[in-house]
Write a protein that holds these residues in place. Structure first.
Motif, short mmCIF file in Angstrom:
data_model
loop_
_atom_site.label_atom_id
_atom_site.label_comp_id
_atom_site.label_asym_id
_atom_site.label_seq_id
_atom_site.Cartn_x
_atom_site.Cartn_y
_atom_site.Cartn_z
N ASN A 329 49.75 73.00 41.00
CA ASN A 329 48.63 73.04 41.96
C ASN A 329 47.48 72.20 41.41
N GLU A 330 47.36 70.96 41.91
CA GLU A 330 46.32 70.07 41.41
C GLU A 330 44.95 70.52 41.91
N ILE A 331 44.02 70.66 40.98
CA ILE A 331 42.66 71.11 41.32
C ILE A 331 41.73 69.91 41.45
N SER A 332 41.73 69.05 40.46
CA SER A 332 40.87 67.88 40.48
C SER A 332 41.48 66.83 39.58
N LYS A 333 41.24 65.57 39.91
CA LYS A 333 41.84 64.51 39.11
C LYS A 333 40.97 63.26 39.18
N LYS A 334 40.70 62.70 38.04
CA LYS A 334 39.99 61.44 37.94
C LYS A 334 41.00 60.38 37.54
N TYR A 335 40.89 59.20 38.10
CA TYR A 335 41.86 58.15 37.80
C TYR A 335 41.89 57.84 36.30
N TYR A 336 43.06 57.73 35.78
CA TYR A 336 43.24 57.32 34.39
C TYR A 336 44.62 56.71 34.25
N GLU A 337 44.76 55.92 33.22
CA GLU A 337 46.07 55.35 32.91
C GLU A 337 46.87 56.41 32.17
N GLU A 338 47.81 56.98 32.87
CA GLU A 338 48.58 58.06 32.25
C GLU A 338 49.54 57.49 31.22
N THR A 339 49.47 58.05 30.03
CA THR A 339 50.39 57.63 28.97
C THR A 339 51.65 58.48 29.05
N VAL A 340 52.75 57.84 29.23
CA VAL A 340 54.02 58.56 29.30
C VAL A 340 54.95 58.03 28.23
N SER A 341 55.86 58.87 27.82
CA SER A 341 56.81 58.46 26.79
C SER A 341 57.85 57.53 27.40
N PRO A 342 58.46 56.68 26.58
CA PRO A 342 59.52 55.79 27.10
C PRO A 342 60.61 56.56 27.83
N LEU A 343 60.99 57.74 27.29
CA LEU A 343 62.04 58.51 27.94
C LEU A 343 61.61 58.99 29.32
N GLN A 344 60.33 59.35 29.47
CA GLN A 344 59.84 59.77 30.79
C GLN A 344 59.95 58.64 31.80
N VAL A 345 59.58 57.42 31.36
CA VAL A 345 59.66 56.26 32.26
C VAL A 345 61.11 56.02 32.67
N LEU A 346 61.99 56.02 31.68
CA LEU A 346 63.42 55.78 31.97
C LEU A 346 63.97 56.86 32.89
N ASP A 347 63.55 58.11 32.66
CA ASP A 347 64.06 59.19 33.49
C ASP A 347 63.52 59.09 34.90
N GLN A 348 62.27 58.68 35.06
CA GLN A 348 61.70 58.51 36.40
C GLN A 348 62.45 57.44 37.19
N VAL A 349 62.74 56.32 36.53
CA VAL A 349 63.50 55.25 37.19
C VAL A 349 64.90 55.75 37.55
N LEU A 350 65.52 56.48 36.63
CA LEU A 350 66.87 57.00 36.89
C LEU A 350 66.85 57.93 38.09
N GLN A 351 65.80 58.76 38.22
CA GLN A 351 65.71 59.68 39.36
C GLN A 351 65.57 58.92 40.68
N VAL A 352 64.83 57.80 40.66
CA VAL A 352 64.70 56.98 41.87
C VAL A 352 66.06 56.40 42.26
N ILE A 353 66.80 55.93 41.27
CA ILE A 353 68.13 55.37 41.54
C ILE A 353 69.06 56.45 42.10
N LYS A 354 68.98 57.65 41.52
CA LYS A 354 69.79 58.76 42.04
C LYS A 354 69.43 59.06 43.49
N ASP A 355 68.14 59.04 43.77
CA ASP A 355 67.69 59.32 45.13
C ASP A 355 68.20 58.27 46.12
#
Length: 432
Positions: A329-355
């Motif tokens: 449940n997002e309450i508030s958010k200010k724009y920022y460059e989110e730092t993600v781990s390499p594995l998170q990036v790879l997993d996100q791309v993999l999930q898009v391909i699965k979709d």
């Protein structure tokens, strides 16, 4: 033996035949139609490892058994050792790729003895065991075994003394029926590192009790010990300590709950997260009704000793809503460059391909590859690999970066086609 290998292990086994768990290698009567149910029972009762004997015959049965072993490995919260139906190095590779941490060669077969050096050099000595019936086989192959094998699996409990007289290698013992005092005697042998067989299968609910008995008899066994007592914590006004729960692999924050003394001590005893429900005023074993258990990987107290951080292996969803995490449940958010781990990036791309595969999108290049099939995917993967080689001859590293990104994308398309996840890849890399 060193580290955790100093502990004596309680090791249930699954005799896998036609997709079912059967009684033993010489008795194909079905004891459980769903082997994964057994795995979950062994998880819940603190088994230290699991041996799966593949009793299949023929290539088709073997492939089906490997599919089930892959599911077993994904479900198991412990080391899985693969055994049975090994005829060539490819069979060892398939068991390891299915998720088995180690593989046992059958030393009643000459072809398995002949494989020892090759598979040990290929996959590492620590991946290879040898199973046998008679210590004479060990004596005849002692130099080979001590150079290329990390442990043994004795299938005949009457050969324990004989084994200890010919080798210092640690060994598991298969025992199908034995009195309690005899079990303690077997564990007391210096080189016996664990007991497997129906003695453990039939008494899996008693593992914690048996481990306690072992400790009372001076036999080292692995239990979940706490460096902090409940009295060491600072409690809130209700006498409780908050617990923040993280996924031990991704470090995603899953939930927050509370413990009282009984919940804390039960968590330590069982290895499964147990909380105190303030709304119901009672203990709450996470997953008791949903099956979404949390297996403890580590518990850490903060600097003030008033909060616990639990890293867990989460089965299914952590949130009662069905969400993976309670924090959505997002309450508030200010724009920022989110730092993600390499594995998170790879997993996100993999999930898009699965979709894309599950929900095709017109004009999608990914869907074009899936529509064309495996040969097209492999052709593109080969082309991108060649492009990396060509780009690497260029002094500008950016070109290599671009080509590697293209290669990784096409590799992930292949992963989805073959139903392979990043966790499996990362686990395999970590094991190396």
């Amino acid at each position: 033996m060193n580290g955790s290998d100093n502990f004596k292990k309680f090791v249930p086994c699954i005799y896998l035949y036609h997709g079912h768990a059967v009684r033993r290698l010489t008795d194909c009567s079905v004891v459980e139609t769903d082997p994964l149910r057994l795995v979950n029972l062994y998880n819940d009762n603190n088994a230290d490892a699991l041996i799966v004997f593949d009793m299949s015959q023929g290539d088709q049965e073997h492939e089906e058994a490997l599919d089930m072993i892959k599911e077993i490995c994904a479900c198991a919260e412990m080391e899985v050792i693969g055994a049975g139906n090994i005829r060539r190095m490819e069979d060892v590779k398939k068991l390891l790729y299915a998720g088995c941490r180690r593989v046992a060669l059958d030393y009643t077969r000459a072809d398995n003895i002949a494989l020892t050096e090759e598979v040990s050099l290929k996959f590492g000595k620590n991946k290879i065991l040898a199973s046998y019936e008679s210590a004479e086989v060990i004596a005849a192959n002692r130099e080979l075994l001590e150079q290329y094998v990390s442990a043994l699996l004795l299938m005949n409990p009457h050969q324990i003394r004989e084994t200890e007289s010919v080798t210092a290698l640690p060994f598991y013992v298969q025992v199908n029926q034995v009195a309690l005092n005899k079990l303690m005697e077997i564990f007391s042998y210096a080189n016996v590192c664990g007991v497997t067989g129906n003695t453990i299968n039939d008494n899996y609910r008693e593992v914690l009790t048996l481990k306690k008995l072992c400790r009372e008899n001076g036999i080292p066994v692995e239990t979940f010990e706490a460096a902090c007592q409940w009295a060491d914590f600072k409690k809130n006004a209700e006498g409780l300590v908050p617990v923040v729960v993280q996924d031990y692999r991704t470090l995603e924050v899953l939930m927050m709950a509370y413990m009282n003394q009984e919940a804390y001590e039960q968590t330590i005893r069982s290895g499964r997260m147990t909380y105190f429900s303030r709304s119901r005023g009672q203990l709450w074993l996470k997953g008791e009704t949903s099956g979404h258990f949390q297996y403890v990987k580590s518990l850490t107290a903060d600097c003030d000793m008033d909060t616990i951080l639990a890293k867990v292996s989460q089965v299914g969803a952590a949130c009662h809503t069905g969400a993976r995490s309670c924090f959505f449940n997002e309450i508030s958010k200010k724009y920022y460059e989110e730092t993600v781990s390499p594995l998170q990036v790879l997993d996100q791309v993999l999930q898009v391909i699965k979709d894309r595969k599950e929900h095709p999108k017109e004009g999608s290049y990914t869907n074009y590859l899936f529509d064309k099939g495996i040969d097209k995917i492999l052709k593109k993967l080969g082309e991108e690999a060649t492009e990396i080689v060509i780009a690497a001859k260029n002094p500008n590293a950016n070109e290599v970066k671009y080509e590697m990104s293209d290669f990784l994308y096409h590799m992930m398309v292949l992963m989805v086609q073959k139903d392979i996840g990043w966790e499996e890849i990362m686990e395999e890399l970590a094991n190396r």
